[in-house]
Design a protein around this motif. Structure first.
Motif, PDB file in Angstrom:
ATOM      1  N   GLY A 133      -2.026   9.165  20.665  1.00 28.73           N
ATOM      2  CA  GLY A 133      -2.148   7.819  20.132  1.00 28.73           C
ATOM      3  C   GLY A 133      -0.808   7.135  20.047  1.00 28.73           C
ATOM      4  N   ILE A 134      -0.867   5.805  19.958  1.00 26.92           N
ATOM      5  CA  ILE A 134       0.367   5.029  19.890  1.00 26.92           C
ATOM      6  C   ILE A 134       1.020   5.189  18.532  1.00 26.92           C
ATOM      7  N   GLU A 135       0.221   5.131  17.492  1.00 25.63           N
ATOM      8  CA  GLU A 135       0.749   5.250  16.146  1.00 25.63           C
ATOM      9  C   GLU A 135       1.139   6.694  15.875  1.00 25.63           C
ATOM     10  N   SER A 136       2.004   6.860  14.896  1.00 27.77           N
ATOM     11  CA  SER A 136       2.444   8.199  14.531  1.00 27.77           C
ATOM     12  C   SER A 136       1.282   8.986  13.938  1.00 27.77           C
ATOM     13  N   THR A 137       1.316  10.275  14.140  1.00 25.64           N
ATOM     14  CA  THR A 137       0.235  11.146  13.668  1.00 25.64           C
ATOM     15  C   THR A 137       0.105  11.044  12.158  1.00 25.64           C
ATOM     16  N   ALA A 138      -1.098  10.723  11.664  1.00 25.33           N
ATOM     17  CA  ALA A 138      -1.322  10.563  10.219  1.00 25.33           C
ATOM     18  C   ALA A 138      -1.405  11.916   9.547  1.00 25.33           C
ATOM     19  N   VAL A 139      -0.956  11.978   8.355  1.00 27.86           N
ATOM     20  CA  VAL A 139      -1.018  13.211   7.573  1.00 27.86           C
ATOM     21  C   VAL A 139      -2.458  13.439   7.160  1.00 27.86           C
ATOM     22  N   GLN A 140      -2.988  14.611   7.518  1.00 24.57           N
ATOM     23  CA  GLN A 140      -4.393  14.899   7.240  1.00 24.57           C
ATOM     24  C   GLN A 140      -4.539  15.409   5.816  1.00 24.57           C
ATOM     25  N   THR A 141      -4.347  14.521   4.905  1.00 27.02           N
ATOM     26  CA  THR A 141      -4.478  14.833   3.481  1.00 27.02           C
ATOM     27  C   THR A 141      -5.230  13.712   2.810  1.00 27.02           C
ATOM     28  N   MET A 142      -5.322  13.831   1.502  1.00 27.51           N
ATOM     29  CA  MET A 142      -6.007  12.793   0.732  1.00 27.51           C
ATOM     30  C   MET A 142      -5.258  11.464   0.768  1.00 27.51           C
ATOM     31  N   GLU A 143      -3.979  11.516   1.121  1.00 27.96           N
ATOM     32  CA  GLU A 143      -3.229  10.264   1.212  1.00 27.96           C
ATOM     33  C   GLU A 143      -3.825   9.351   2.285  1.00 27.96           C
ATOM     34  N   PHE A 144      -4.302   9.938   3.380  1.00 26.08           N
ATOM     35  CA  PHE A 144      -4.904   9.119   4.425  1.00 26.08           C
ATOM     36  C   PHE A 144      -6.179   8.448   3.922  1.00 26.08           C
ATOM     37  N   GLN A 145      -6.996   9.211   3.199  1.00 24.55           N
ATOM     38  CA  GLN A 145      -8.232   8.630   2.667  1.00 24.55           C
ATOM     39  C   GLN A 145      -7.920   7.529   1.657  1.00 24.55           C
ATOM     40  N   GLN A 146      -6.910   7.758   0.810  1.00 22.18           N
ATOM     41  CA  GLN A 146      -6.543   6.728  -0.153  1.00 22.18           C
ATOM     42  C   GLN A 146      -6.036   5.477   0.551  1.00 22.18           C
ATOM     43  N   THR A 147      -5.359   5.663   1.668  1.00 19.62           N
ATOM     44  CA  THR A 147      -4.908   4.506   2.435  1.00 19.62           C
ATOM     45  C   THR A 147      -6.092   3.691   2.937  1.00 19.62           C
ATOM     46  N   GLN A 148      -7.109   4.377   3.425  1.00 22.80           N
ATOM     47  CA  GLN A 148      -8.299   3.674   3.896  1.00 22.80           C
ATOM     48  C   GLN A 148      -9.034   2.979   2.749  1.00 22.80           C
ATOM     49  N   VAL A 149      -9.019   3.613   1.570  1.00 17.13           N
ATOM     50  CA  VAL A 149      -9.646   2.973   0.405  1.00 17.13           C
ATOM     51  C   VAL A 149      -8.915   1.681   0.061  1.00 17.13           C
ATOM     52  N   ARG A 150      -7.577   1.715   0.101  1.00 16.60           N
ATOM     53  CA  ARG A 150      -6.797   0.513  -0.182  1.00 16.60           C
ATOM     54  C   ARG A 150      -7.036  -0.565   0.869  1.00 16.60           C
ATOM     55  N   LEU A 151      -7.213  -0.145   2.119  1.00 13.44           N
ATOM     56  CA  LEU A 151      -7.507  -1.125   3.162  1.00 13.44           C
ATOM     57  C   LEU A 151      -8.867  -1.770   2.937  1.00 13.44           C
ATOM     58  N   LEU A 152      -9.846  -0.972   2.490  1.00 17.20           N
ATOM     59  CA  LEU A 152     -11.163  -1.543   2.177  1.00 17.20           C
ATOM     60  C   LEU A 152     -11.087  -2.527   1.017  1.00 17.20           C
ATOM     61  N   GLN A 153     -10.126  -2.333   0.126  1.00 17.19           N
ATOM     62  CA  GLN A 153      -9.962  -3.225  -1.023  1.00 17.19           C
ATOM     63  C   GLN A 153      -8.958  -4.337  -0.765  1.00 17.19           C
ATOM     64  N   SER A 154      -8.478  -4.462   0.444  1.00 18.22           N
ATOM     65  CA  SER A 154      -7.442  -5.439   0.751  1.00 18.22           C
ATOM     66  C   SER A 154      -8.015  -6.850   0.814  1.00 18.22           C
ATOM     67  N   GLU A 155      -7.136  -7.803   0.595  1.00 18.79           N
ATOM     68  CA  GLU A 155      -7.536  -9.209   0.681  1.00 18.79           C
ATOM     69  C   GLU A 155      -7.837  -9.613   2.120  1.00 18.79           C
ATOM     70  N   GLN A 156      -7.154  -9.004   3.078  1.00 20.56           N
ATOM     71  CA  GLN A 156      -7.394  -9.334   4.483  1.00 20.56           C
ATOM     72  C   GLN A 156      -8.842  -9.067   4.876  1.00 20.56           C
ATOM     73  N   LEU A 157      -9.354  -7.892   4.487  1.00 15.78           N
ATOM     74  CA  LEU A 157     -10.745  -7.576   4.808  1.00 15.78           C
ATOM     75  C   LEU A 157     -11.698  -8.505   4.069  1.00 15.78           C
ATOM     76  N   ALA A 158     -11.405  -8.799   2.804  1.00 17.90           N
ATOM     77  CA  ALA A 158     -12.275  -9.700   2.035  1.00 17.90           C
ATOM     78  C   ALA A 158     -12.323 -11.086   2.669  1.00 17.90           C
ATOM     79  N   ILE A 159     -11.187 -11.579   3.133  1.00 14.78           N
ATOM     80  CA  ILE A 159     -11.154 -12.905   3.761  1.00 14.78           C
ATOM     81  C   ILE A 159     -11.938 -12.892   5.069  1.00 14.78           C
ATOM     82  N   ARG A 160     -11.813 -11.823   5.847  1.00  6.83           N
ATOM     83  CA  ARG A 160     -12.582 -11.726   7.107  1.00  6.83           C
ATOM     84  C   ARG A 160     -14.086 -11.761   6.828  1.00  6.83           C
ATOM     85  N   VAL A 161     -14.517 -11.034   5.779  1.00 12.71           N
ATOM     86  CA  VAL A 161     -15.946 -11.007   5.457  1.00 12.71           C
ATOM     87  C   VAL A 161     -16.410 -12.372   4.962  1.00 12.71           C
TER      88      VAL A 161
END
Length: 763
Positions: free
Chosen positions: A99-127
């Motif tokens: 992949g182009i992006e750096s390899t993500a750490v396969q820990t709970m930090e990755f899941q928490q990052t996705q949770v924060r992205l789901l709660q982001s204003e960018q996603l809310a504005i798109r919806v």
């Protein structure tokens, strides 16, 4: 009631007799200090508090339960739609490239990052932009409906508007359109985040997303749109990263190409300058010649050693077995011919003499052959010597050429060091250029085949039942909250209530013994005269039994000399001390004792209503002021053995009258003619009469009422009475059981409560 003038004519004369002047100072006697009260928690006390404060608890319970019930049945039902997505730290690959992006750490930090992205204003504005939620009345109550009217706010939204008012329309109209849009977007984002919820599922790669709305269809649609836009946002992010990486790599490739060309040119110029075509032995003439010379020198040295061995062998004379002798065909032919001639010569010598011509001829031929063989041997020896000399010269020549070539190679090696530096630079730049070029091709191959690592496991469906309100849970919580609030309020009020609530406090906290408990009588609440004569009118009642027990305790309070003059008082008015004083006298009459009841409350007397029909007339104040004789104010009551002195006219200075010598003399005189003298005194708090009278009487009885008598008042009362030399006989708890509780005294009942005189018990 008639004055008792004939019975005590001598009292009038004795009352005016002057006695020696005495001073009554505060007592300095060291008395035993009451032990410190340990306010320990007792479950019975807690239960007693709950029972006594049940009204507060019920009110709080009713208010909380009613408020929760009102909210539950008036709030608009809310529906929640849920969806489950899977986010993985490693995405599937369509190509073998990373992949182009750096390899993500396969820990709970990755899941928490996705949770924060789901709660982001960018996603809310798109919806919100995709579904146009800002203009949807079911999402935005301020949005206009199809009819052109704004949505009606709810009941609780209206209440909250008074607590936290928002911006008015007039204020918003003062702003420009851009600022108005910003405010509207901020409100919508706040509303969206209030309704949208993200919950990661523990120990898994799953995330639960949900949206709450008054419309089941809208809740499911927003949830599914959010998951779709989340995937699209993730893919857009990858495409953007790919494009950015492509542009970045293009610049890097261009720079690497320029650098590679520059390094190659520098290498060529340096090689041309020092005359080096290549350091490879196959293409480098100097190195190749050196290698050839080394090989030729090694061969020449071997040949020289061989020729030297042959030459030494020839010099030693051991030449017969030399291979050149053996291999020489001429010598072998001559030897063969010499052998045949020798054989013939020997054959003839057997017949002829040496001088025989034939023999001479054969001899001459053999000598010629020997001369030829020797000449050939000398030629071979000379040839060996020549070969040896040639080998020595050849070795010397090759050694000289080799040394010269080594010097040329060493000079070339010094120049090759700098050449290698330039060559390594070229190789390094070439490697960077090829790596960047390969990376660019990988990006071009993966741009059109982006695969996301997000997968929708369960799509949201319109819920069938509302999520809020939960009627059973809300009612249970309302009941629990009301109960907890009520109990807390009850204990809070109990904490701030500084009154005596338990008779044990008199003994444990203040060291005042409890002489008895007078039960609460509902019938006598509105009729004081009925309560004042309770002992006489209802001798078998529980109240009468309590008075008998209490007066027995008073007699036994001082073992050596039972008190004759007793002052009855209380901390606050309304404790029932007057009724207790009259009933105490009536109880003493049952023991054939003569009693005198004196109303010493010169501020607000009440006993004249019981024994004189509400007329004060002459009384104690008249005697103390010298306006009447003692015999004139002592009156007989309708109860044989009980005499009464009313308070008389209310004086302006009651404390001065009661502290006079005449009062002390009066008590001394009447105590000689009566078995018991009961003084119904005023309340202690705020008046000085009690301190004056407590020094004159044999004992003081404090009348206390549960929940009415303050603790601080009791503490000050005991300290003040003790300081002036008074004796506290004890306390009587009046109106016991008025405040219902669970303690041993609040629920105490005398055996006579349920005991009926004159009836046989059932067998």
């Amino acid at each position: 009631m008639k004055p008792n003038q004939d019975l005590y004519p001598e009292l009038d004369n004795k009352l005016v007799v002057r006695e020696e002047k005495q001073h009554y100072l505060p007592s300095t006697e060291v008395r035993e200090i009451a032990p410190e009260f340990k306010d320990e928690i007792d479950l019975r006390d807690l239960l007693d508090t709950i029972i006594r404060r049940k009204a507060v608890i019920l009110i709080c319970l009713l208010c909380c339960f009613s408020a929760v019930t009102l909210y539950t049945f008036t709030v608009t039902p809310q529906f929640k739609a849920k969806a489950v997505v899977r986010v993985s730290a490693q995405s599937d690959k369509l190509t073998q490239f990373e992949g182009i992006e750096s390899t993500a750490v396969q820990t709970m930090e990755f899941q928490q990052t996705q949770v924060r992205l789901l709660q982001s204003e960018q996603l809310a504005i798109r919806v919100m932009d995709r579904m146009d939620l800002m203009n949807n009345p079911q999402f935005n109550s301020e949005a206009k409906t199809a009819s052109g009217e704004a949505g009606t706010p709810g009941f609780f939204d209206t209440l909250m508007s008074f607590v936290r008012p928002g911006e008015s329309e007039d204020t918003l109209n003062l702003l420009n359109e851009e600022n108005q849009n910003l405010i509207a977007v901020d409100r919508s984002l706040l509303r969206f985040h209030e309704l949208f919820q993200v919950s990661p599922i523990r120990n898994s790669e799953l995330i639960e997303v949900s949206f709450t709305s008054t419309s089941p269809a809208l809740a499911a649609e927003v949830t599914n749109t959010t998951t779709d836009e989340f995937i699209n946002m993730h893919m857009d992010s990858k495409l953007k990263a790919s494009r950015d990486a492509s542009r970045f790599l293009a610049k890097q490739i261009e720079a690497a190409q320029i650098k590679l060309e520059k390094s190659e040119i520098e290498l060529q110029e340096f090689a041309r300058k020092i005359g080096i075509v290549s350091l490879d032995p196959k293409s480098n003439l100097v190195m190749k010649q050196l290698e050839e010379l080394n090989e030729a020198l090694a061969k020449a040295r071997s040949n020289r050693i061989l020729q030297e061995a042959r030459y030494q062998q020839s010099l030693n004379g051991d030449f017969r077995n030399h291979f050149q002798m053996i291999d020489n065909e001429l010598i072998q032919n001559l030897k063969n011919k010499h052998a045949s001639l020798l054989a013939e010569y020997k054959q003839l010598s057997a017949t002829f003499k040496p001088m025989y011509p034939k023999m001479v001829q054969l001899k001459a031929q053999m000598d010629d052959i020997d001369a030829s063989i020797n000449a050939e041997k000398r030629a071979i020896i000379d040839s060996i010597k020549n070969d040896y000399d040639t080998a020595v010269k050849t070795e010397e020549y090759l050694l000289q050429r080799t040394e010269e070539q080594k010097k040329r190679a060493m000079d070339l090696e010094e120049k090759a060091t700098q050449y290698k530096i330039y060559e390594r630079g070229v190789e390094s730049n070439k490697s960077i250029y090829q790596s960047l070029l390969q990376r660019s091709k990988e990006i071009e191959a993966t741009v059109g085949a982006s695969v996301t690592n997000i997968e929708i496991i369960d799509a949201a469906r319109p819920p069938l039942f509302p999520f809020k309100p939960r009627v059973p849970l809300n009612l249970a919580l309302g009941f629990t909250l009301g109960l907890i609030t009520g109990v807390g309020a009850a204990f809070l009020l109990e904490y701030f209530d500084n009154t005596i609530k338990n008779p044990d406090e008199m003994t444990d906290r203040f060291g005042i013994p409890v002489l008895g408990l007078i039960p609460f009588d509902k019938d006598a609440v509105d009729n004081r005269n009925l309560m004042a004569l309770k002992f006489f009118n209802e001798p078998r009642s529980p109240v009468a039994e309590a008075f008998r027990t209490t007066m027995t305790s008073v007699r036994l309070s001082v073992a050596d000399s039972p008190p004759k003059t007793i002052l009855v008082t209380s901390i606050l008015p309304g404790a029932g001390k007057s009724s207790l004083s009259s009933n105490s006298c009536l109880s003493y009459l049952a023991e054939d004792e003569r009693c005198l009841l004196i109303d010493v409350d010169l501020r607000k007397p009440s006993l004249h209503n019981v024994f004189k029909g509400g007329i004060r007339g002459k009384g104690l104040s008249s005697v103390l002021s010298g306006m009447s004789k003692l015999s004139e104010v002592i009156g007989q009551t309708e109860y044989p053995g009980l005499d009464f002195i009313s308070s008389g006219p209310l004086p302006p200075n009651p404390a001065e009258l009661l502290s006079s010598k005449r009062m002390r003399q009066l008590l001394q005189l009447v105590s000689r003619n009566y078995d018991r003298v009961i003084l119904d005194g005023p309340p202690y708090q705020g008046f000085a009469e009690i301190l004056v009278l407590s020094n004159m009487v044999d004992g003081v009885i404090l009348v206390s009422v549960e929940g009415n008598t303050p603790r601080e008042g009791v503490k000050h009362f005991k300290r003040a009475v003790t300081n002036v030399g008074g004796r506290i006989l004890g306390a009587i708890i009046n109106k016991a059981g008025q405040r219902k509780g669970y303690s041993s005294y609040s629920g105490y009942k005398y055996y006579s409560y349920n005991y009926e005189y004159g009836k046989d018990s059932e067998s």
